[in-house]
Design a protein around this motif. Structure first.
Motif, PDB file in Angstrom:
ATOM      1  N   UNK A   1     102.593  20.405 -90.747  1.00  0.00           N
ATOM      2  CA  UNK A   1     104.081  19.108 -90.971  1.00  0.00           C
ATOM      3  C   UNK A   1     102.934  18.349 -91.091  1.00  0.00           C
ATOM      4  N   UNK A   2     102.663  17.411 -91.562  1.00  0.00           N
ATOM      5  CA  UNK A   2     102.247  15.969 -91.277  1.00  0.00           C
ATOM      6  C   UNK A   2     102.494  15.755 -90.385  1.00  0.00           C
ATOM      7  N   UNK A   3     102.128  14.671 -89.100  1.00  0.00           N
ATOM      8  CA  UNK A   3     102.302  14.333 -87.906  1.00  0.00           C
ATOM      9  C   UNK A   3     101.203  13.432 -87.430  1.00  0.00           C
ATOM     10  N   UNK A   4     101.685  11.313 -87.879  1.00  0.00           N
ATOM     11  CA  UNK A   4     101.265  10.250 -87.802  1.00  0.00           C
ATOM     12  C   UNK A   4     101.775   9.979 -86.041  1.00  0.00           C
ATOM     13  N   UNK A   5     101.071   9.587 -85.302  1.00  0.00           N
ATOM     14  CA  UNK A   5     101.131   8.213 -84.528  1.00  0.00           C
ATOM     15  C   UNK A   5     100.397   7.541 -84.022  1.00  0.00           C
ATOM     16  N   UNK A   6     100.765   6.373 -84.408  1.00  0.00           N
ATOM     17  CA  UNK A   6     100.048   4.826 -84.093  1.00  0.00           C
ATOM     18  C   UNK A   6     100.093   4.015 -82.788  1.00  0.00           C
ATOM     19  N   UNK A   7      99.266   3.534 -82.292  1.00  0.00           N
ATOM     20  CA  UNK A   7      98.387   3.157 -81.534  1.00  0.00           C
ATOM     21  C   UNK A   7      97.902   1.475 -81.001  1.00  0.00           C
ATOM     22  N   UNK A   8      98.221   0.929 -79.821  1.00  0.00           N
ATOM     23  CA  UNK A   8      97.673  -0.107 -80.195  1.00  0.00           C
ATOM     24  C   UNK A   8      98.024  -1.520 -80.001  1.00  0.00           C
ATOM     25  N   UNK A   9      99.506  -1.641 -80.512  1.00  0.00           N
ATOM     26  CA  UNK A   9     100.476  -2.658 -80.305  1.00  0.00           C
ATOM     27  C   UNK A   9     100.471  -3.644 -79.350  1.00  0.00           C
ATOM     28  N   UNK A  10     100.999  -5.148 -79.275  1.00  0.00           N
ATOM     29  CA  UNK A  10     100.800  -5.161 -77.937  1.00  0.00           C
ATOM     30  C   UNK A  10     100.915  -7.037 -78.310  1.00  0.00           C
TER      31      UNK A  10
ATOM     32  N   UNK B   1      93.844  -3.716 -82.330  1.00  0.00           N
ATOM     33  CA  UNK B   1      93.217  -3.219 -83.785  1.00  0.00           C
ATOM     34  C   UNK B   1      94.927  -1.664 -83.372  1.00  0.00           C
ATOM     35  N   UNK B   2      94.417  -1.673 -84.348  1.00  0.00           N
ATOM     36  CA  UNK B   2      95.822  -0.645 -84.346  1.00  0.00           C
ATOM     37  C   UNK B   2      96.075   0.859 -84.948  1.00  0.00           C
ATOM     38  N   UNK B   3      95.418   2.507 -84.321  1.00  0.00           N
ATOM     39  CA  UNK B   3      95.367   3.046 -85.127  1.00  0.00           C
ATOM     40  C   UNK B   3      96.811   4.224 -85.666  1.00  0.00           C
ATOM     41  N   UNK B   4      96.536   4.925 -86.121  1.00  0.00           N
ATOM     42  CA  UNK B   4      97.324   5.735 -86.551  1.00  0.00           C
ATOM     43  C   UNK B   4      96.378   7.483 -86.335  1.00  0.00           C
TER      44      UNK B   4
END
Length: 124
Positions: free
Chosen positions: A1-10, A19-22
């Motif tokens: 199962x693919x999991x994607x987690x974003x971060x970096x918003x604000x 800079x957003x990360x996935x």
């Protein structure tokens, strides 16, 4: 199962950068296409940028060309979106997506894996 987690918003002022990360996990991604999309309140999810995991092809929405850059780090299984010269109209929840595809994918319905989203707010 693919999991994607974003971060970096604000929250950032107009003209600023984020800079957003996935972070991707669950599969070898060499045959995947990845993309960034965004959705503002009351609007449909729209394409922002896409990249082949091989890194040899990218695409951008006209509204972000010259300001945003999509990239990926294969060693870290992470995709990035560098956003410069941000405008209030860039305010939205940003989502990363993945699809098993050897070509770029620029429409939301082409993707079958999504992250939970990260909020980007640009103040004027």
């Amino acid at each position: 199962q693919v999991q994607l987690v974003e971060s970096g918003g604000g929250l950032v002022q107009a003209g600023g950068s984020l800079r957003l990360s996935c972070a991707a996990s669950g599969r070898p991604f060499s045959s995947y296409a990845m993309g960034w999309f965004r959705q503002a309140p009351g609007k449909e999810r729209e394409f922002v940028a896409a990249i082949k995991w091989s890194g040899d092809s990218t695409a951008y929405a006209d509204s972000v060309k010259g300001r945003f850059t999509i990239s990926r780090d294969t060693a870290k299984n992470t995709m990035f979106l560098q956003m410069n010269s941000l405008k209030p109209e860039d305010t939205a929840v940003y989502y990363c997506g993945a699809v098993l595809s050897l070509r770029l994918a620029v429409r939301p319905h082409e993707y079958n894996y999504w992250g939970q989203g990260t909020q980007v707010t640009v103040s004027s």
